[in-house]
Design a protein around this motif. Structure first.
Motif, PDB file in Angstrom:
ATOM      1  N   ARG A 116     -18.866 -49.373 -59.125  1.00 55.74           N
ATOM      2  CA  ARG A 116     -19.947 -50.089 -59.725  1.00 55.74           C
ATOM      3  C   ARG A 116     -19.576 -51.426 -60.224  1.00 55.74           C
ATOM      4  NH1 ARG A 116     -24.496 -46.440 -59.503  1.00 55.74           N
ATOM      5  NH2 ARG A 116     -23.420 -44.775 -58.648  1.00 55.74           N
ATOM      6  N   PHE A 117     -18.361 -51.588 -60.707  1.00 59.23           N
ATOM      7  CA  PHE A 117     -17.719 -52.932 -61.362  1.00 59.23           C
ATOM      8  C   PHE A 117     -17.538 -53.980 -60.619  1.00 59.23           C
ATOM      9  CE2 PHE A 117     -14.674 -49.751 -61.038  1.00 59.23           C
ATOM     10  CZ  PHE A 117     -13.638 -50.484 -60.097  1.00 59.23           C
ATOM     11  N   CYS A 118     -17.512 -53.735 -59.371  1.00 54.29           N
ATOM     12  CA  CYS A 118     -17.070 -54.499 -58.111  1.00 54.29           C
ATOM     13  C   CYS A 118     -18.175 -55.187 -57.158  1.00 54.29           C
ATOM     14  CB  CYS A 118     -16.071 -54.034 -57.331  1.00 54.29           C
ATOM     15  SG  CYS A 118     -15.372 -54.912 -55.919  1.00 54.29           S
ATOM     16  N   MET A 164     -10.543 -58.806 -51.328  1.00 55.56           N
ATOM     17  CA  MET A 164     -11.873 -58.162 -51.027  1.00 55.56           C
ATOM     18  C   MET A 164     -11.187 -57.151 -49.769  1.00 55.56           C
ATOM     19  SD  MET A 164     -14.088 -61.204 -50.031  1.00 55.56           S
ATOM     20  CE  MET A 164     -15.501 -60.685 -49.647  1.00 55.56           C
ATOM     21  N   GLY A 165     -11.938 -55.734 -49.989  1.00 59.18           N
ATOM     22  CA  GLY A 165     -11.651 -54.584 -49.339  1.00 59.18           C
ATOM     23  C   GLY A 165     -10.685 -53.587 -49.837  1.00 59.18           C
ATOM     24  N   GLU A 166     -10.835 -52.130 -49.149  1.00 58.45           N
ATOM     25  CA  GLU A 166      -9.997 -51.228 -49.471  1.00 58.45           C
ATOM     26  C   GLU A 166      -8.758 -51.379 -48.365  1.00 58.45           C
ATOM     27  OE1 GLU A 166      -9.170 -49.073 -51.841  1.00 58.45           O
ATOM     28  OE2 GLU A 166      -7.622 -48.622 -50.290  1.00 58.45           O
ATOM     29  N   VAL A 196       0.245 -52.691 -52.466  1.00 59.28           N
ATOM     30  CA  VAL A 196      -1.023 -52.510 -51.714  1.00 59.28           C
ATOM     31  C   VAL A 196      -1.785 -51.623 -52.955  1.00 59.28           C
ATOM     32  CG1 VAL A 196      -1.995 -50.635 -50.385  1.00 59.28           C
ATOM     33  CG2 VAL A 196      -0.327 -51.848 -49.210  1.00 59.28           C
ATOM     34  N   SER A 197      -3.027 -52.242 -53.341  1.00 63.72           N
ATOM     35  CA  SER A 197      -3.869 -51.781 -54.135  1.00 63.72           C
ATOM     36  C   SER A 197      -4.758 -50.975 -53.521  1.00 63.72           C
ATOM     37  CB  SER A 197      -4.568 -52.958 -55.052  1.00 63.72           C
ATOM     38  OG  SER A 197      -5.454 -52.282 -56.128  1.00 63.72           O
ATOM     39  N   THR A 198      -5.019 -49.638 -54.131  1.00 68.34           N
ATOM     40  CA  THR A 198      -6.036 -48.648 -53.642  1.00 68.34           C
ATOM     41  C   THR A 198      -6.790 -47.927 -54.526  1.00 68.34           C
ATOM     42  OG1 THR A 198      -6.477 -46.933 -52.115  1.00 68.34           O
ATOM     43  CG2 THR A 198      -4.352 -46.904 -53.474  1.00 68.34           C
ATOM     44  N   VAL A 218      -2.757 -48.210 -58.318  1.00 67.43           N
ATOM     45  CA  VAL A 218      -3.980 -47.522 -57.793  1.00 67.43           C
ATOM     46  C   VAL A 218      -5.001 -47.851 -58.967  1.00 67.43           C
ATOM     47  CG1 VAL A 218      -4.754 -44.977 -58.124  1.00 67.43           C
ATOM     48  CG2 VAL A 218      -2.540 -45.787 -56.815  1.00 67.43           C
ATOM     49  N   SER A 219      -6.238 -48.076 -58.312  1.00 70.65           N
ATOM     50  CA  SER A 219      -7.157 -48.513 -59.442  1.00 70.65           C
ATOM     51  C   SER A 219      -7.849 -47.185 -59.939  1.00 70.65           C
ATOM     52  CB  SER A 219      -8.135 -49.236 -58.475  1.00 70.65           C
ATOM     53  OG  SER A 219      -7.911 -50.424 -58.071  1.00 70.65           O
ATOM     54  N   LEU A 220      -7.487 -46.695 -61.296  1.00 67.54           N
ATOM     55  CA  LEU A 220      -7.877 -45.641 -61.905  1.00 67.54           C
ATOM     56  C   LEU A 220      -9.231 -45.746 -62.699  1.00 67.54           C
ATOM     57  CD1 LEU A 220      -7.047 -42.756 -62.341  1.00 67.54           C
ATOM     58  CD2 LEU A 220      -5.954 -43.217 -64.317  1.00 67.54           C
ATOM     59  N   HIS A 221      -9.366 -46.708 -63.653  1.00 70.73           N
ATOM     60  CA  HIS A 221     -10.473 -47.003 -64.245  1.00 70.73           C
ATOM     61  C   HIS A 221     -11.455 -45.882 -65.132  1.00 70.73           C
ATOM     62  CE1 HIS A 221     -10.025 -50.716 -61.893  1.00 70.73           C
ATOM     63  NE2 HIS A 221     -10.571 -50.081 -60.979  1.00 70.73           N
ATOM     64  N   ALA A 222     -10.855 -44.769 -65.087  1.00 68.82           N
ATOM     65  CA  ALA A 222     -11.261 -43.827 -65.786  1.00 68.82           C
ATOM     66  C   ALA A 222     -10.588 -42.623 -66.008  1.00 68.82           C
ATOM     67  CB  ALA A 222     -12.558 -42.907 -65.132  1.00 68.82           C
ATOM     68  N   PHE A 261      -1.070 -48.538 -62.559  1.00 66.18           N
ATOM     69  CA  PHE A 261      -2.626 -47.964 -62.576  1.00 66.18           C
ATOM     70  C   PHE A 261      -3.103 -49.061 -63.046  1.00 66.18           C
ATOM     71  CE2 PHE A 261      -0.055 -44.210 -62.330  1.00 66.18           C
ATOM     72  CZ  PHE A 261      -1.070 -43.305 -61.207  1.00 66.18           C
ATOM     73  N   GLU A 262      -4.472 -49.672 -62.188  1.00 67.82           N
ATOM     74  CA  GLU A 262      -5.351 -50.568 -62.860  1.00 67.82           C
ATOM     75  C   GLU A 262      -6.361 -49.900 -63.609  1.00 67.82           C
ATOM     76  OE1 GLU A 262      -5.442 -53.948 -59.564  1.00 67.82           O
ATOM     77  OE2 GLU A 262      -4.581 -51.747 -58.675  1.00 67.82           O
ATOM     78  N   TYR A 263      -6.965 -50.531 -64.726  1.00 67.80           N
ATOM     79  CA  TYR A 263      -7.954 -49.826 -65.168  1.00 67.80           C
ATOM     80  C   TYR A 263      -9.002 -51.265 -65.936  1.00 67.80           C
ATOM     81  CZ  TYR A 263      -9.733 -46.280 -68.620  1.00 67.80           C
ATOM     82  OH  TYR A 263     -10.780 -45.659 -69.281  1.00 67.80           O
ATOM     83  N   PHE A 300     -12.710 -57.029 -67.662  1.00 63.76           N
ATOM     84  CA  PHE A 300     -13.821 -56.951 -66.389  1.00 63.76           C
ATOM     85  C   PHE A 300     -14.283 -58.562 -66.343  1.00 63.76           C
ATOM     86  CE2 PHE A 300     -18.479 -56.309 -66.002  1.00 63.76           C
ATOM     87  CZ  PHE A 300     -18.344 -56.194 -64.531  1.00 63.76           C
ATOM     88  N   ASN A 301     -14.769 -58.769 -64.969  1.00 61.31           N
ATOM     89  CA  ASN A 301     -15.360 -60.175 -64.836  1.00 61.31           C
ATOM     90  C   ASN A 301     -16.940 -59.826 -64.478  1.00 61.31           C
ATOM     91  OD1 ASN A 301     -13.712 -62.476 -65.355  1.00 61.31           O
ATOM     92  ND2 ASN A 301     -12.384 -61.366 -63.889  1.00 61.31           N
ATOM     93  N   PRO A 302     -17.740 -59.909 -65.256  1.00 64.59           N
ATOM     94  CA  PRO A 302     -19.322 -59.418 -64.861  1.00 64.59           C
ATOM     95  C   PRO A 302     -19.568 -60.348 -63.987  1.00 64.59           C
ATOM     96  CG  PRO A 302     -18.782 -60.507 -67.366  1.00 64.59           C
ATOM     97  CD  PRO A 302     -17.647 -60.832 -66.585  1.00 64.59           C
ATOM     98  N   GLN A 364     -15.311 -61.162 -55.849  1.00 67.29           N
ATOM     99  CA  GLN A 364     -14.308 -60.579 -56.585  1.00 67.29           C
ATOM    100  C   GLN A 364     -13.108 -61.127 -57.437  1.00 67.29           C
ATOM    101  OE1 GLN A 364     -14.253 -56.847 -54.713  1.00 67.29           O
ATOM    102  NE2 GLN A 364     -12.531 -56.718 -55.725  1.00 67.29           N
ATOM    103  N   ARG A 365     -12.650 -60.661 -57.995  1.00 65.87           N
ATOM    104  CA  ARG A 365     -11.425 -60.429 -58.761  1.00 65.87           C
ATOM    105  C   ARG A 365     -10.064 -60.861 -57.955  1.00 65.87           C
ATOM    106  NH1 ARG A 365     -12.378 -56.327 -54.943  1.00 65.87           N
ATOM    107  NH2 ARG A 365     -11.687 -58.272 -53.891  1.00 65.87           N
ATOM    108  N   LEU A 366      -9.229 -60.809 -58.727  1.00 68.55           N
ATOM    109  CA  LEU A 366      -7.916 -61.003 -58.171  1.00 68.55           C
ATOM    110  C   LEU A 366      -6.593 -60.575 -58.838  1.00 68.55           C
ATOM    111  CD1 LEU A 366      -6.298 -62.374 -56.082  1.00 68.55           C
ATOM    112  CD2 LEU A 366      -8.323 -61.311 -55.727  1.00 68.55           C
TER     113      LEU A 366
END
Ligand code: SAH
Ligand code: SF4
Length: 382
Positions: A116-118, A164-166, A196-198, A218-222, A261-263, A300-302, A364-366
């Motif tokens: 959602r945030f990406c 960009m990308g998974e 590697v970020s997943t 690992v992109s956890l976020h929740a 863990f990324e959040y 978060f970068n909106p 996105q992001r970086l």
């Protein structure tokens, strides 16, 4: 048909050379010319026999991606936009710090996970990059920066697959690229310096632990499944407990003794004290199974279509403080390259959407951008 040699790891290049009737050590020489010296012209490769150079000129080439634009930030961050054809553009970002230079690399044009945030997630999936396109980003950045800075030694010391990308949904093309990054005859980066970020492609995490165990983020976020289902739809397939179990298994092979863990801090969505408490309980439970975690809180970068807001700084600090009090190693990521839209969530790429209409989309992001360590608690004290 001419082959782009940027797409080969050493074994594949050796096989290619064997088909031309050459010995393996010739492939090693060629490989060093390509990756260590940034050569594009076989005529330059004076220690290779003229007959081999002629053969290579007839059937192979060394070619990076067309550069659409280069932007430089006052803080030294550089962002390149590359054309990968059919209206698809991808980005790479170089982030210099005093003790290292990090390149953030893209693995796909678009992304199918749809977080959602990406903004990459919002634009959908266009296609996988091939190994040559993944490596072309590193090859080009390294040799361009060396030339510009007048350096003969390595400029890029770290690579993060956080563009960009998974990356783990492009496994077959990713792994040979990682191998080239690690190979002493090419970039010679240690496994700790390639991340590697997943978003949590569990089966591929297990395969990576066997095939090429680099550092894992690992992109956890929740902290719970209903919220993660909503933010990172892949969670419906690989829920949190399965994901964290896979992290514990990965740790055994990982080059570091923790998983990052990324959040991403989203105002009112996942940044409240109760989320922190739930996260602490979750990590305690998995900590007891052996998982050692380090948290990276990302502002978060909106972007308009997300309908989400960045958590205010005090909320981020309060969240970090709760995690730290519980003994979780936590850093808050500092954004870099804001003035060229190269910070987290600000990369802009044109990716052809699935209807074929080309749109300018804030992608996105970086990166493991400059991180401000806010605590130094021994890893794993959950
Ligand atoms: N697909 C992989 C790697 C690329 S995303 C993954 O999801 O891990 C790299 C990081 O940037 C992830 O942690 C992702 O959650 C984060 N990110 C995505 N969009 C962002 C945004 N708008 N603001 C801040 N971070 C964002
Ligand atoms: Fe894909 Fe990562 Fe963006 Fe999620 S955060 S949509 S997995 S690039």
């Amino acid at each position: 048909m001419s082959t782009n040699l940027l797409g080969f790891d050493l074994d594949a290049l050796a096989a290619f050379c064997e088909r031309l009737g050459e010995k393996r050590f010739r492939a090693t020489q060629l490989y060093r010319w390509i990756h260590q010296r940034g050569a594009t012209d076989f005529a330059q490769m004076t220690d290779l026999a003229k007959s081999l150079r002629d053969k290579l000129s007839g059937c192979a080439h060394i070619q990076a991606l067309p550069v659409v634009s280069t932007q430089r930030s006052a803080d030294g961050t550089v962002k390149w936009l590359f054309d990968v054809g059919d209206g698809n553009l991808i980005e790479s970002v170089f982030i210099p710090e005093t003790d290292r230079g990090t390149l953030c690399v893209s693995s796909q044009a678009g992304c199918a996970v749809g977080c959602r945030f990406c903004s990459t997630g919002h634009q959908g999936f266009s296609r996988n990059l091939d190994t040559a396109e993944i490596l072309a980003q590193l090859w080009f950045a390294e040799h361009t920066l060396r030339r510009e800075l007048g350096r003969s030694e390595r400029v890029i010391t770290n690579v993060v697959m956080m563009g960009m990308g998974e990356p783990l949904q492009n496994y077959a093309q990713l792994v040979p690229a990682l191998k080239v990054m690690l190979d002493d005859h090419a970039y010679g980066l240690s496994r700790r310096r390639v991340t590697v970020s997943t978003s949590g492609v569990v089966p591929m995490m297990d395969r990576l632990s066997q095939d090429c165990p680099v550092a894992l983020a690992v992109s956890l976020h929740a902290p719970n499944d209903p919220l993660r289902d909503h933010l990172v739809p892949l969670n419906r397939k690989y829920p949190i407990d399965e994901l964290l179990d896979a992290c514990t298994r990965y740790q055994e092979f990982a080059p570091r003794d923790f998983i990052t863990f990324e959040y991403c801090m989203l105002d009112g969505v996942n940044d409240q004290p109760e989320h922190a408490r739930e996260l602490i309980a979750l990590m305690k439970r998995h900590g007891a199974q052996g998982l050692q975690a380090k948290f990276n809180l990302i502002p978060f970068n909106p972007f308009e279509a997300s309908g989400l807001k960045r958590s205010p700084q005090p909320q981020v600090q309060a969240f970090a403080a709760l995690l730290m009090e519980a003994g979780l190693v936590t850093t808050v990521r500092k954004t870099r390259g804001d003035d060229i839209d190269a910070a987290c969530g600000q990369l802009a790429g044109d990716v052809k959407d699935r209807t074929g209409v080309q749109e300018r989309i804030a992608s996105q992001r970086l990166g493991m951008l400059g991180q401000i360590p806010v605590v130094s608690v021994p890893a794993g004290q959950v």
